[in-house]
Design an enzyme around this catalytic site. Sequence first.
Site, PDB file in Angstrom:
ATOM      1  N   LYS A 111       0.841  -1.213   0.000  1.00 51.74           N
ATOM      2  CA  LYS A 111       0.000   0.000   0.000  1.00 51.74           C
ATOM      3  C   LYS A 111       0.870   1.254   0.000  1.00 51.74           C
ATOM      4  O   LYS A 111       0.543   2.247  -0.644  1.00 51.74           O
ATOM      5  CB  LYS A 111      -0.954   0.004   1.201  1.00 51.74           C
ATOM      6  CG  LYS A 111      -1.959  -1.136   1.134  1.00 51.74           C
ATOM      7  CD  LYS A 111      -3.387  -0.680   1.306  1.00 51.74           C
ATOM      8  CE  LYS A 111      -4.393  -1.673   0.775  1.00 51.74           C
ATOM      9  NZ  LYS A 111      -4.702  -2.788   1.666  1.00 51.74           N
TER      10      LYS A 111
ATOM     11  N   LYS B 105      -4.795 -11.965  -8.014  1.00 50.46           N
ATOM     12  CA  LYS B 105      -5.839 -12.454  -7.111  1.00 50.46           C
ATOM     13  C   LYS B 105      -7.173 -11.814  -7.494  1.00 50.46           C
ATOM     14  O   LYS B 105      -7.215 -10.618  -7.813  1.00 50.46           O
ATOM     15  CB  LYS B 105      -5.463 -12.025  -5.676  1.00 50.46           C
ATOM     16  CG  LYS B 105      -6.407 -12.488  -4.608  1.00 50.46           C
ATOM     17  CD  LYS B 105      -6.072 -11.856  -3.265  1.00 50.46           C
ATOM     18  CE  LYS B 105      -6.778 -10.541  -3.085  1.00 50.46           C
ATOM     19  NZ  LYS B 105      -6.809  -9.995  -1.736  1.00 50.46           N
TER      20      LYS B 105
ATOM     21  N   LYS C  51     -12.054  -6.830  -6.193  1.00 52.02           N
ATOM     22  CA  LYS C  51     -12.769  -5.688  -6.759  1.00 52.02           C
ATOM     23  C   LYS C  51     -11.762  -4.677  -7.307  1.00 52.02           C
ATOM     24  O   LYS C  51     -11.950  -4.115  -8.375  1.00 52.02           O
ATOM     25  CB  LYS C  51     -13.621  -5.012  -5.673  1.00 52.02           C
ATOM     26  CG  LYS C  51     -14.804  -5.843  -5.242  1.00 52.02           C
ATOM     27  CD  LYS C  51     -16.067  -5.378  -5.936  1.00 52.02           C
ATOM     28  CE  LYS C  51     -17.187  -6.362  -5.754  1.00 52.02           C
ATOM     29  NZ  LYS C  51     -18.377  -5.839  -5.102  1.00 52.02           N
TER      30      LYS C  51
HETATM   31  P1  AMP Z   1     -11.801  -8.871   1.107  1.00 48.65           P
HETATM   32  O1  AMP Z   1     -12.970  -8.735   0.208  1.00 48.65           O
HETATM   33  O2  AMP Z   1     -10.488  -8.650   0.430  1.00 48.65           O
HETATM   34  O3  AMP Z   1     -11.960  -8.136   2.415  1.00 48.65           O
HETATM   35  O4  AMP Z   1     -11.751 -10.428   1.535  1.00 48.65           O
HETATM   36  C1  AMP Z   1     -12.706 -11.040   2.356  1.00 48.65           C
HETATM   37  C2  AMP Z   1     -12.302 -12.491   2.575  1.00 48.65           C
HETATM   38  O5  AMP Z   1     -12.294 -13.176   1.316  1.00 48.65           O
HETATM   39  C3  AMP Z   1     -10.890 -12.647   3.147  1.00 48.65           C
HETATM   40  O6  AMP Z   1     -10.868 -13.761   4.016  1.00 48.65           O
HETATM   41  C4  AMP Z   1     -10.033 -12.907   1.938  1.00 48.65           C
HETATM   42  O7  AMP Z   1      -8.877 -13.642   2.239  1.00 48.65           O
HETATM   43  C5  AMP Z   1     -10.995 -13.718   1.065  1.00 48.65           C
HETATM   44  N1  AMP Z   1     -10.675 -13.511  -0.362  1.00 48.65           N
HETATM   45  C6  AMP Z   1     -10.818 -12.354  -1.058  1.00 48.65           C
HETATM   46  N2  AMP Z   1     -10.419 -12.528  -2.340  1.00 48.65           N
HETATM   47  C7  AMP Z   1     -10.006 -13.822  -2.445  1.00 48.65           C
HETATM   48  C8  AMP Z   1      -9.471 -14.606  -3.503  1.00 48.65           C
HETATM   49  N3  AMP Z   1      -9.302 -14.099  -4.724  1.00 48.65           N
HETATM   50  N4  AMP Z   1      -9.164 -15.905  -3.260  1.00 48.65           N
HETATM   51  C9  AMP Z   1      -9.348 -16.441  -2.019  1.00 48.65           C
HETATM   52  N5  AMP Z   1      -9.847 -15.744  -0.978  1.00 48.65           N
HETATM   53  C10 AMP Z   1     -10.180 -14.458  -1.177  1.00 48.65           C
END
Ligand code: AMP
Length: 337
Positions: A124, A204, A207
């Site tokens: 970041k 990965k 959004k």
């Molecule tokens: P976030 O939307 O980044 O806050 O992620 C919410 C949860 O979803 C967290 O536990 C992340 O580790 C998981 N997560 C988000 N994107 C991925 C991805 N592409 N693959 C696996 N887990 C994900």
Amino acid sequence: MRYHSFCGVFVTMTTRVFSGFRPTGRQHIGNYFGTIRNCLQLQEEYDCFYCVVDLHALTTLDNTVTLQEDIHNMVLDWLAAGIDPNKCVVFVQSHVPEVTELHMLLSMVTPLSWLLRVPTFKEKVRMHPQNVNYGLVGYPVLMTSDIALYKGEVVPVGEDQLPHLELAREIVRRFNSIFGEVFPEPQAKLTEFPMIIGLDGTEKMSKSADNYIEIGAAPEDIRKKIGIAFTDPARKYRGDPGHPEICNVFTLHKMFTSGRILEIERECRNAGIGCTDCKKMLAESVIEYFGPFRERRLELESRPEYVDEVVRDGARRASRIARETLSEVKAAMNLLP
Ligand code: AMP
Ligand code: TRP
């Protein structure tokens, strides 16, 4: 369920599960297969807390215009996916303000050097050097406070969260070694798909990288998005044999098309199907898989007050435990008269 000896009698203790999600609005396939699937399974057996971490979102947001709408959409997706407020506690982080006090207390046992070496923090700083605020450095301390406030032992997350979890373990260990055993050491719980790569085939799914499919997307959007997804980078022409092991579309098939996966692999390798056919099949599988989800979501959308009721009740139930833990922490730190 674990068994503990209490006054010579064996009593059952339920393992506490905690997970937090930044309010990113409608959930994508990465969130679903990376974490939500585990949350669904764990709620059947354990004492689960699932939290929308709105304060964490403030560390990187420019403004909060869509914050309430994003929280609402995210909770709606969880409920439509099967997260059941009768089996677990669903709440919003800032509705239980004890977490901010614990954040302050845990920050006193967290060396700054531990926070400065966190990979997401370094990234970041590299990406947004003009927006490195005090809250951002403390992000993992707030995350540790979320888990510790509810004495979380199991934390369903995706692989990207492992460095944060490791730090959470170090922070609670340090606290316990100075002030006595108050917190359990939390363990990450990964699904069989801990890191889902997005439709660009490289990053990965998220959004921010704009490479995602929402689980509630309309069928035509799913077809459109998968239609332009990256496939096998080594396959140039329709007649070339494919390489499923390096094709992200094939990896996505494993989540949705498990019954036919061997056939798809064989047909790809011998060029029986081309990438366009393969993507069309994937799109139809995704549409079918999330069909019941879309129906439940539509039903819930017709009761907008339901989400508010769920998170209000969740905050009430979470507060009780939060207050208890905070008193215990203050007593351990000799902060009570
Ligand atoms: P976030 O939307 O980044 O806050 O992620 C919410 C949860 O979803 C967290 O536990 C992340 O580790 C998981 N997560 C988000 N994107 C991925 C991805 N592409 N693959 C696996 N887990 C994900
Ligand atoms: N850092 C997590 C993410 O970016 C969100 C989060 C905050 C979290 N507090 C948590 C996850 C506690 C698990 C447990 O997705």
